[in-house]
Design a protein around this motif. Structure first.
Motif, PDB file in Angstrom:
ATOM      1  N   GLY A  49      40.912  37.340  52.670  1.00 48.03           N
ATOM      2  CA  GLY A  49      40.775  36.334  51.603  1.00 48.03           C
ATOM      3  C   GLY A  49      39.180  36.039  51.341  1.00 48.03           C
ATOM      4  N   GLU A  50      38.350  36.750  51.900  1.00 48.67           N
ATOM      5  CA  GLU A  50      36.930  36.446  51.650  1.00 48.67           C
ATOM      6  C   GLU A  50      36.483  37.526  51.042  1.00 48.67           C
ATOM      7  N   CYS A  51      37.339  38.895  50.777  1.00 50.40           N
ATOM      8  CA  CYS A  51      36.705  39.947  49.965  1.00 50.40           C
ATOM      9  C   CYS A  51      37.435  40.055  48.635  1.00 50.40           C
ATOM     10  N   HIS A  52      37.141  39.072  47.873  1.00 53.27           N
ATOM     11  CA  HIS A  52      37.741  39.047  46.624  1.00 53.27           C
ATOM     12  C   HIS A  52      36.746  38.825  45.526  1.00 53.27           C
ATOM     13  N   ARG A  53      36.981  39.311  44.268  1.00 53.23           N
ATOM     14  CA  ARG A  53      36.378  39.093  43.068  1.00 53.23           C
ATOM     15  C   ARG A  53      37.071  38.527  42.086  1.00 53.23           C
ATOM     16  N   LEU A  54      37.043  37.435  41.388  1.00 57.32           N
ATOM     17  CA  LEU A  54      38.126  36.838  40.488  1.00 57.32           C
ATOM     18  C   LEU A  54      39.293  36.875  40.968  1.00 57.32           C
ATOM     19  N   ARG A  55      39.521  36.484  42.450  1.00 54.82           N
ATOM     20  CA  ARG A  55      40.768  36.439  42.931  1.00 54.82           C
ATOM     21  C   ARG A  55      41.401  37.816  43.255  1.00 54.82           C
ATOM     22  N   PHE A  56      40.845  38.926  42.712  1.00 51.58           N
ATOM     23  CA  PHE A  56      41.444  40.447  43.182  1.00 51.58           C
ATOM     24  C   PHE A  56      40.820  40.945  44.276  1.00 51.58           C
ATOM     25  N   ILE A  57      41.374  41.524  45.204  1.00 48.62           N
ATOM     26  CA  ILE A  57      40.825  41.853  46.272  1.00 48.62           C
ATOM     27  C   ILE A  57      39.916  42.990  45.838  1.00 48.62           C
ATOM     28  N   ASN A  58      38.491  42.917  46.505  1.00 47.44           N
ATOM     29  CA  ASN A  58      37.497  43.734  46.374  1.00 47.44           C
ATOM     30  C   ASN A  58      37.730  44.850  47.392  1.00 47.44           C
TER      31      ASN A  58
END
Lengths: 516, 325
Positions: free
Chosen positions: A361-370
């Motif tokens: 849940g902490e690894c995202h950019r614009l709600r997409f998983i980074n």
């Protein structure tokens, strides 16, 4: 059958499950009228061999012979007609059926019309139980209502009552409090012409009843010799593939003063009662107990999987009520569960996804998983558990038990656990991975983490723990300090005996042994 | 309490409770509609219940063995249209069509059993397949409602013997009796063992494949007979008449105290469960509750039955432990 003819001969048997080699080129002979010990660590292939011999698993290669005739059992009844009977470690009794019906399976004797006559079965069962010295069990009782120890006795009786030519006993004393009962039965069976393969990892039992022993390691036979000529160290080192001394990281205790990381007062839940202990930062607190004494409930209660009936849990001085593992995790208390396959791993996911789950849940950019951020976070923790990077993109099911467990541990660490609850973390794990896990535990404690560590391998507790709680009948029956820790003392308390004489505290370690 | 547990065990799970509920509801019904106590009234209720009862009896066997079976309604549909097209004077007659229908049921059950036991398909998925296929076959045999069921069947199975005993009661009694015998056979024991703990059953030497196959085959026979009875009730063929039965069969099994995860319960409970669902409808009607509400009550009864089963087992749990000590 001539006396010189072996009761059972196994030639070059092999079995693999996917990428995992369970048995490779195993050959040995069980002579007529002897008890042969089969030793090995967890995951060495003992249970697979038992399953192959009892017809549950068909080997990929190799041959077996019984009394001079080829033996290729297709199922367990087939094995039985060849005179092979097995008392399984995981117990093969159906919990919802009565003792009498269980003893009569698979074909309960019936009347002329094929009807099962319960009363006759119960009379028969009572007679059998009496013959084998299990007098305190009512044949009509449902197996599921009996304690694990009693079930194990019934499992053993069910194998013995068929007067087999070859008797396989797989860890028959894991829940048994009265070992003498078993040993007496074994010698009686030998008199009746039975040969016994005795699977155990308890050396004292092997010494006591076996003429010969075979040691398996990583699916291969590494030792086959008369027991009397072997020293304990020789057997241990062939089981572990290393000498005893270097087996465990030697380290001084890292217990830190100050408020405890975890403090449990008067805790009661289903299957566990009145548990009190504190766990300091930097401490490794062991938990020992025979199977089914409540240790599982204790761990589940601490991890928020089991509602408390009474008592309190304090984490770092703050009272906590864990209604879910999620709540426990938020407080930094993380469980590494007992059943890795069912509760530890997510089967169809990669190792990477298995590890990153708590922080995804902490690894995202614009709600997409980074993906890059995810990978970076995972790469921070995998060196700690010594999991090689190349395993990350693989499906976790393709990994060995040891690497799976490392991934589970990495998942615990990535979420920032301050207190690890490890329930038998080295079960079914290869030697190398065990070493990694030991190092991880030590390092975690050195850095101020607290560890509650249950293990079925008593030597692990003895060598790794600062203290050890011993559980018996759902309560803490005793506590051993580091100075007083030994396998014998743990076993004595764990089997409900008061401390033997030898375990009285030495002068220099006063109050080190507290029997409660 | 100990005796209650024993009786409960003998009848298989929550059956005693379900029986009491069924009788109480029937009493309420009879208080409002006195004709309920006449032989005609009783026959009427039993006729309404018998299809669901026999269908869920078959389903119970599969569920006890730890599997699911959705194909029941498909088999019932085929049986119904076959009876409607073949039982007449130009067809095979009453007995001939019965034999035909049972053979079809056995065939579908065997297919299910082979798919699940030998090809290791998930039973829920596999039987959805056979259910849909069977319903297709039913439509093929009789594309639109119609046909005619032989009078022998329609009146013979729905009436009563000499004005004293309803035929449906004989049939249901026969099923109950067969069940109490069957659960004492080694196949019966094997079904319970397989559903309770398949691994332990296997290590105990029980042939899991044969046990599962047998459960599905027996279930197929039951569905076929349920379809035969349905034809007797309606007197006509309708390829879609059975669709509503599917979930009610599961409801009857659950109300009767059989665990949907297998190994616990029994056919007797399911017969009573079917009775409850039928009597409930009658009772609500007699009380003047509009028909739209019936399903709400059906659902509530089912949920209460499950809740009650839970309470009983949590009460019995500690008690048993004391006994075991």
């Amino acid at each position: 059958m001539r006396a010189s003819e072996p009761a059972l001969e196994v030639r070059a048997v092999g079995k693999r499950y996917g990428a995992t080699v369970a048995l490779e080129d195993v050959s040995f002979t069980l002579r007529a009228g002897e008890v042969c010990g089969l030793l090995g660590e967890n995951g060495a292939g003992k249970s697979t061999l038992v399953k192959v011999l009892s017809g549950v698993v068909v080997p990929d290669s190799g041959e077996m012979w019984i009394g001079g005739t080829a033996y290729r059992p297709r199922n367990i009844t087939d094995a039985r007609t060849h005179g092979v009977a097995t008392a399984f470690q995981e117990l093969s009794l159906v919990p919802t059926l009565s003792v009498a019906v269980n003893l009569s399976l698979p074909h309960p004797a019936g009347s002329r019309f094929g009807l099962v006559r319960l009363r006759r079965l119960e009379e028969e069962a009572a007679r059998i139980l009496h013959t084998y010295g299990v007098a305190d069990v009512h044949p009509g009782a449902l197996v599921g209502e009996l304690s694990l120890g009693v079930r194990q006795r019934i499992e053993i009786v069910r194998a013995m009552m068929r007067a087999p030519r070859v008797l396989l006993l797989d860890e028959p004393t894991s829940a048994l409090s009265d070992r003498e009962w078993l040993f007496a039965l074994i010698s009686r069976a030998l008199d009746g012409g039975t040969s016994v393969l005795y699977i155990s990892h308890k050396l004292d039992e092997i010494r006591r009843i076996c003429h010969r022993c075979v040691v398996l390691r990583n699916g291969r036979k590494v030792l086959d010799s008369a027991v009397a000529v072997l020293s304990d160290a020789e057997i241990f080192s062939s089981m572990a593939g290393r000498s005893l001394v270097e087996a465990f990281p030697v380290a001084s205790s890292t217990v830190q003063p100050g408020p405890p990381a975890l403090s449990v007062k008067n805790l009661s839940a289903e299957g566990i009662a009145d548990v009190d202990f504190t766990l300091a930062r930097g401490e490794i607190l062991g938990v020992a107990g025979l199977e089914g004494q409540g240790q599982s409930s204790l761990f589940r209660a601490l991890a928020g999987l089991l509602p408390l009936r009474d008592g309190s849990i304090e984490v770092a001085g703050r009272r906590q009520i864990f209604r879910s593992p999620r709540a426990a995790r938020r407080a930094g208390v993380v469980l590494v569960p007992e059943d890795r396959k069912e509760e530890g791993i997510f089967k169809d996911l990669t190792a990477l996804a298995n590890i990153s789950l708590p922080i995804i849940g902490e690894c995202h950019r614009l709600r997409f998983i980074n993906r890059r951020a995810e990978r970076a976070r995972v790469e921070e923790v995998i060196p700690i558990v010594e999991l090689a990077e190349r395993y990350l993109p693989q499906n976790i099911e393709a990994l060995s038990g040891g690497n799976q467990q490392k991934a589970v541990l990495a998942r615990a660490l990535i979420a920032g656990a301050r207190c690890l609850l490890l329930f038998d973390p080295t079960r079914g794990v290869d030697v190398g991975a065990k070493q990694s896990i030991y190092r991880l535990i030590r390092r975690f404690a050195e850095e101020g983490g607290a560890v509650l560590f249950y293990s079925t391998e008593l030597d692990e507790l003895v060598h790794l723990c600062d203290r050890c709680l011993v559980i018996y009948r759902n309560r803490i029956a005793g506590e051993l300090s580091r100075a007083a820790l030994s396998q014998e003392r743990i076993l004595a308390i764990a089997s409900g005996h008061s401390l033997p004489q030898s375990a009285q505290p030495e002068p220099f370690a006063e109050n080190s042994v507290t029997a409660r | 309490m100990k005796i209650a547990v024993k009786i409960g065990r003998a009848l298989g799970g929550g059956a005693p409770f379900a029986t009491v509920v069924c009788l109480v509801m029937y009493a309420v019904y009879a208080a409002r509609a006195p004709s309920a106590l006449s032989i005609f009234g009783i026959t009427n209720v039993l006729n309404d219940a018998v299809v669901l009862a026999i269908g869920s009896a078959g389903l119970t066997l599969v569920i006890l063995a730890g599997e699911f079976d959705l194909s029941g309604v498909g088999v019932i549909a085929i049986a119904n249209v076959l009876v409607a097209t073949t039982s007449g004077a130009s067809g095979f007659g009453a007995l001939g069509s019965l034999a035909l229908v049972l053979a079809i049921g056995l065939l579908v059950g065997t297919v299910n059993g082979v798919l699940v036991a030998f090809f290791q398909l998930q039973s829920l998925a596999a039987t959805i397949g056979t259910m849909i296929a069977c319903e297709g076959v039913a439509l093929l045999i009789l594309p639109a409602p119609g046909g005619e069921v032989s009078d022998k069947i329609a009146t013979g199975l729905t009436g009563d013997l000499a004005g004293v005993i309803p035929v449906a009661l004989l049939i249901l009694g026969g099923f109950a009796a067969a069940w109490f015998v069957f659960k004492r056979t080694s196949l019966g024991v094997a079904i319970y063992a397989t559903g309770a703990d398949a691994q332990a059953a296997r290590l105990s030497g029980i042939d899991l494949r044969r046990t599962r196959l047998a459960a599905f085959m027996l279930a197929g026979l039951c569905y076929a007979f349920a379809g035969y009875m349905l034809s007797a009730e309606t007197g006509t063929g309708d390829p879609r008449v059975s669709s509503a039965l599917l979930l009610f069969m599961y409801a009857a099994v659950a109300i009767g105290g059989t665990s949907l995860s297998g190994g616990k319960g029994g056919v007797f409970g399911s017969l009573v469960g079917a009775g409850i669902l039928t009597v409930l409808q009658k009772m609500l009607f007699a009380l003047g509750v509009a028909e739209f509400y019936t399903n709400i009550f059906n659902g509530i009864v089912m949920i209460f039955a499950l809740l009650f089963g839970n309470i009983v087992s949590s009460l019995a749990g500690p008690l048993r432990r004391q006994v075991a000590k």
